[in-house]
Design a protein around this motif. Structure first.
Motif, mmCIF file in Angstrom:
data_model
loop_
_atom_site.group_PDB
_atom_site.id
_atom_site.type_symbol
_atom_site.label_atom_id
_atom_site.label_comp_id
_atom_site.label_asym_id
_atom_site.label_seq_id
_atom_site.Cartn_x
_atom_site.Cartn_y
_atom_site.Cartn_z
ATOM 1 N N ARG A 43 70.895 62.344 63.661
ATOM 2 C CA ARG A 43 71.189 62.828 62.433
ATOM 3 C C ARG A 43 72.558 62.280 61.876
ATOM 4 N N ASP A 44 73.379 61.992 62.972
ATOM 5 C CA ASP A 44 74.740 61.695 62.690
ATOM 6 C C ASP A 44 74.847 59.991 62.296
ATOM 7 N N MET A 45 74.193 59.489 63.080
ATOM 8 C CA MET A 45 74.310 57.748 62.788
ATOM 9 C C MET A 45 73.317 57.232 61.758
ATOM 10 N N GLY A 46 72.402 58.052 61.613
ATOM 11 C CA GLY A 46 71.245 57.614 60.723
ATOM 12 C C GLY A 46 70.354 56.582 61.199
ATOM 13 N N LEU A 47 69.476 56.104 60.397
ATOM 14 C CA LEU A 47 68.426 55.332 60.898
ATOM 15 C C LEU A 47 68.976 53.551 60.596
ATOM 16 N N PRO A 48 68.532 52.919 61.675
ATOM 17 C CA PRO A 48 69.190 51.454 61.603
ATOM 18 C C PRO A 48 68.540 50.620 60.280
ATOM 19 N N THR A 49 69.472 49.743 59.650
ATOM 20 C CA THR A 49 69.017 48.830 58.730
ATOM 21 C C THR A 49 69.337 47.486 58.946
ATOM 22 N N LYS A 50 68.933 46.698 57.933
ATOM 23 C CA LYS A 50 69.153 45.199 58.364
ATOM 24 C C LYS A 50 70.545 44.799 57.976
ATOM 25 N N ARG A 51 71.307 45.976 57.415
ATOM 26 C CA ARG A 51 72.557 45.660 57.041
ATOM 27 C C ARG A 51 73.544 45.746 58.701
ATOM 28 N N ASP A 52 72.817 46.555 59.420
ATOM 29 C CA ASP A 52 73.805 46.728 60.674
ATOM 30 C C ASP A 52 73.880 45.477 61.441
ATOM 31 N N GLU A 53 75.106 45.440 62.139
ATOM 32 C CA GLU A 53 75.411 43.952 62.741
ATOM 33 C C GLU A 53 74.401 43.354 63.653
ATOM 34 N N TYR A 54 73.672 44.458 64.490
ATOM 35 C CA TYR A 54 72.746 43.873 65.233
ATOM 36 C C TYR A 54 71.408 44.036 64.902
ATOM 37 N N TRP A 55 71.205 44.130 63.512
ATOM 38 C CA TRP A 55 69.708 44.483 62.896
ATOM 39 C C TRP A 55 69.539 43.066 62.031
ATOM 40 N N ARG A 56 70.762 42.275 62.035
ATOM 41 C CA ARG A 56 70.617 41.143 60.855
ATOM 42 C C ARG A 56 69.550 40.498 60.714
ATOM 43 N N TYR A 57 69.052 39.810 61.922
ATOM 44 C CA TYR A 57 67.899 38.918 62.165
ATOM 45 C C TYR A 57 66.481 39.618 62.166
ATOM 46 N N THR A 58 66.597 40.737 62.331
ATOM 47 C CA THR A 58 65.206 41.783 62.537
ATOM 48 C C THR A 58 65.179 42.923 61.550
ATOM 49 N N ASP A 59 64.368 43.143 60.877
ATOM 50 C CA ASP A 59 64.215 44.278 59.769
ATOM 51 C C ASP A 59 63.746 45.392 60.680
ATOM 52 N N PRO A 60 64.436 46.594 60.900
ATOM 53 C CA PRO A 60 64.027 47.644 61.713
ATOM 54 C C PRO A 60 63.035 48.665 61.086
ATOM 55 N N ARG A 61 62.850 48.327 59.647
ATOM 56 C CA ARG A 61 62.127 49.373 58.986
ATOM 57 C C ARG A 61 60.768 49.593 59.574
ATOM 58 N N ARG A 62 60.109 48.609 59.787
ATOM 59 C CA ARG A 62 58.682 48.896 60.398
ATOM 60 C C ARG A 62 58.362 49.962 61.584
ATOM 61 N N LEU A 63 59.717 49.782 62.423
ATOM 62 C CA LEU A 63 60.000 50.455 63.830
ATOM 63 C C LEU A 63 59.875 52.070 63.505
ATOM 64 N N THR A 64 60.397 52.404 62.153
ATOM 65 C CA THR A 64 60.570 53.927 61.766
ATOM 66 C C THR A 64 59.842 54.151 60.537
ATOM 67 N N ASP A 65 59.332 53.434 59.614
ATOM 68 C CA ASP A 65 58.467 53.965 58.505
ATOM 69 C C ASP A 65 57.755 54.961 58.729
ATOM 70 N N ALA A 66 57.636 55.837 57.696
ATOM 71 C CA ALA A 66 56.801 57.161 57.791
ATOM 72 C C ALA A 66 55.329 56.628 57.689
ATOM 73 N N GLY A 67 54.975 55.625 56.764
ATOM 74 C CA GLY A 67 53.691 55.213 56.585
ATOM 75 C C GLY A 67 52.847 55.098 57.638
#
Ligand SMILES: Nc1ncnc2c1ncn2[C@@H]1O[C@H](COP(=O)(O)OP(=O)(O)OP(=O)(O)O)[C@@H](O)[C@H]1O
Ligand SMILES: [Mg+2]
Lengths: 432, 253
Positions: A43-67
């Motif tokens: 809750r405090d950190m939030g979910l990762p996004t492509k703007r995070d330093e270590y997610w620049r090359y890999t889009d994390p959305r598919r790892l958490t998407d609710a779909g």
């Protein structure tokens, strides 16, 4: 650029949305405490996004998407599973759920093995100080919300306490039978002082997976970890390996990754006692819709430790390989010996390799080296082999395996290495 | 055995660079021919064009091995047909063991010829015996192909490959360069041991000294992509004494 505060707010909002209709699993006091704390971290950190330093090359959305999570199963055409010929104690998970019927009895000299789901019901367990602790500690300087999400919600996994030197490897087998499973696995391994064991992992796990393995190796203990993340193409997943090593402790972790639409492997290693050593290696082969990311963070927190990172990727047909590797040497970690190499072999123009090697050193008497290269098959070597009568395809396979050899050489037991080498050979032969 | 007629070759990437300009020669079964010639005259290019290396375009002429068109074949097919090139600069292949390399090559050729593959045991026995003759120790067999080998060790390793593959037509590109006197003797003995009525050699060299050990039947002088003179072993002695200037002038005239 989006202002930081706004970005953070979005990440936190995304976490809230994801957690809104999820309740924490029931369990004993110790695990409930760890889960609550982990949930609070997310809750405090939030979910990762492509703007995070270590997610620049890999889009994390598919790892958490609710779909809906969906992906076709892979026809392996009857090919036996890796490590099939090796005598071991088998723990089988189907789509991320422990399958007692298919597994061996959890009895082996020199080790205590217990399912997470059972341990979670007890009020007292040896893993109480460990479960979630390495995850929690590793949230700085880099945030790892996916790991905390796992710590909070995982109900499946095993807790392994190595007290001696078991004769057989402990083999975690991950079968995938559903096209829609979204799995979480959380394993904890404690290697007691002077103990030694080998843990194998293999299989596609699930259509989507979030896996955490927390490893604590006491003084003089040794863990061999060999992982084969192969087979099914249509799946995405993230795996965190957290390890703390005591004085003179050793860790050797090797991962083979083949296929998979998106696989992210984080290895966060903490050399916490003098004279320890950690070797983390990976061999990757990717073709087509394949995105694979190895992110390694090794902290030398004590003197006279040795660390090695050896990552090799063979990519073709649009495959993307990422390597982010860091060696952090604390001020007290004098006489550190750190080595890091990441290399890719691009078999055609469509493949891509992205590398970010980093050193951060606060001690003055250390030896650290790193290198990263990207290349193609060497024409001279290819011609030399062909001029000796080796057909072009065979020659290429030979050269690709030669390229991967430095990573495979990190596996101490050649029986495992040979098995994996045969798989890699077959992977290339199938592609011609 | 080997017949080359009016061979013309240029660089694939740059057709302005014409290297072989009408080269002809014929090696009969059992014969040893030597090719000498100034640096850059096209000796290595000839060996590459014959063995099928990419990067060259043959614009005219032909090359046949026992009457079969070499130029139409892939490099590996030429090898299986019995052609062998001992490289001027043997290639290092980190990660591939010398033994694995040798066995893969021997068995690939056997397979291509419809012969049964050698078992690991049989292979080992043969390789050990041949390596011993060339004073190649067990350690060199275990190491990755040519990696960390000295110049002389690399050349001896080429001859070991030749001995294992038992080709019909052997091209040796400056196999003597970088060899000390004893190693040269060793290599020459290795070559001589393979000489027989069914096997031919094309020996490219700058030095007459090698030809004292491997006595050629015929010596050719290659200059600017063509054979400008052909003779017996005495031609090599002439080159040793006088260099190429006179021969080249003679050819110009
Ligand atoms: N791939 C290439 N790219 C550019 N030039 C080339 C290439 N291959 C050959 N050449 C040129 O063609 C000519 C012949 O070269 P080659 O290596 O065949 O000579 P050589 O007779 O073997 O010489 P040496 O005695 O020095 O070994 C040289 O001028 C060389 O620079
Ligand atoms: Mg040359």
């Amino acid at each position: 650029m989006m202002p930081r505060a706004k970005l953070k707010a979005q990440k936190v909002e995304a976490a809230q949305a994801l957690l809104a209709d999820r309740t924490l699993p029931e369990g004993g006091a110790w695990i409930t405490k760890a889960r609550n704390a982990a949930q609070a971290r997310v809750r405090d950190m939030g979910l990762p996004t492509k703007r995070d330093e270590y997610w620049r090359y890999t889009d994390p959305r598919r790892l958490t998407d609710a779909g809906v999570v969906a992906g076709a199963l892979h026809d392996t055409k009857g090919e036996p599973l890796v490590f099939d010929q090796i005598d071991r104690i088998k723990l089988v998970f189907v789509d991320g759920v422990f399958d007692e019927q298919a597994s061996d009895p959890l009895v082996l000299d020199g080790v205590e093995i217990c399912q997470l789901s059972q341990a979670a019901r007890t009020d007292l367990h040896w893993a109480r100080d460990l479960y979630g602790s390495l995850d929690a500690r590793a949230q700085s300087p880099v945030e790892r919300p996916l790991a905390s999400l796992n710590t909070a919600y995982a109900t499946e996994g095993v807790l392994i306490r190595v007290t001696g030197k078991p004769q057989k490897p402990i083999s975690l087998i991950y079968l995938r039978k559903s096209e829609t499973a979204d799995a979480m696995l959380h394993h904890v391994i404690r290697v007691e002082a002077g103990a030694e064991a080998t843990v194998l992992e293999n299989g596609p796990i699930a259509t989507r997976f979030n896996q955490v393995m927390e490893v604590d190796i006491a003084d003089g203990g040794t863990l061999h970890h060999i992982r084969a993340q192969g087979r099914d193409h249509e799946r995405v997943g993230s795996a965190h390996l957290f390890a703390r090593l005591g004085e003179g402790a050793h860790l050797k972790s090797f991962t083979l990754t083949a296929n998979g639409a998106l696989i992210r492997n984080d290895s966060i290693i903490w050399l916490d006692g003098a004279g320890g050593s950690a070797h983390v290696a990976g061999a990757t082969v990717g073709d087509g819709a394949f995105h694979h990311d190895d992110t390694v963070f090794i902290t030398h927190g004590a003197p006279r430790c040795e660390s090695r990172q050896v990552f090799k990727k063979v990519l073709r047909g649009g495959a993307v390989g990422v390597f982010q590797g860091k060696i952090l040497v604390d001020q007290i970690a004098q006489l550190t010996d750190g080595y890091q190499i990441s290399q890719s072999l691009l078999l055609d123009e469509n493949a891509q390799f992205l590398a970010k090697p980093e050193l951060e050193i606060y001690a003055d008497d250390v030896k650290c080296s790193h290198g990263s290269t990207s290349g193609e098959i060497d024409d001279n070597q290819l011609f030399y082999l062909r001029a000796r009568g080796v057909p072009e395809d065979t020659a290429k396979t030979l050269l690709v395996l030669a390229f991967l050899a430095e990573a495979l050489d990190e596996i101490a037991d050649s029986a495992f290495a040979d098995d994996l080498r045969t798989r890699l050979e077959a992977w290339f032969e199938r592609r011609g | 055995m080997l017949e080359i007629k009016n061979l013309h070759a240029e660089l694939e990437d740059d057709s302005e660079v014409k290297i072989l300009k009408g080269l002809s020669l014929k090696v009969n079964p059992g014969e040893v021919h030597a090719i000498m010639g100034p640096n850059g005259s096209g000796k290595s290019t000839l060996s590459y064009v014959l063995s099928g290396r990419d990067g060259y375009t043959v614009t005219d002429g032909s090359a046949t091995l026992e009457g079969v068109d070499l130029l139409e074949m892939e490099a590996e097919e030429r090898a299986a047909a019995g052609l062998f090139l001992a490289f001027q600069y043997p290639v290092e292949i980190p990660g591939v063991g010398n033994m694995t390399f040798l066995r893969t090559a021997v068995n690939a050729q056997r397979k291509a010829r419809g012969q049964e593959e050698l078992s690991a045991g049989e292979f080992l026995k043969v390789v050990r015996a041949k390596a011993k003759d060339l004073q190649i120790d067990a350690d060199m067999l275990k190491r990755p192909v040519n990696v960390g080998f000295s110049g002389g060790e690399k050349k001896r390793n080429e001859i070991l490959q030749m001995a294992m593959l038992e080709p019909k037509m052997c091209i040796l590109d400056e196999t003597d360069s970088g060899l000390d006197v004893d190693a040269m003797k060793l290599v020459a003995d290795g070559v001589n041991a393979l000489r027989d009525a069914g096997r031919s050699f094309l020996v490219i060299t700058h030095y007459q000294r090698l030809l004292d050990h491997i006595v050629p039947d015929v010596v050719h002088i290659l200059s600017e992509g063509r054979i400008i003179k052909t003779g017996g072993p005495e031609l090599a002695l002439e080159v040793e004494r006088n260099g190429y200037a006179d021969l080249m002038a003679e050819a110009q005239a």
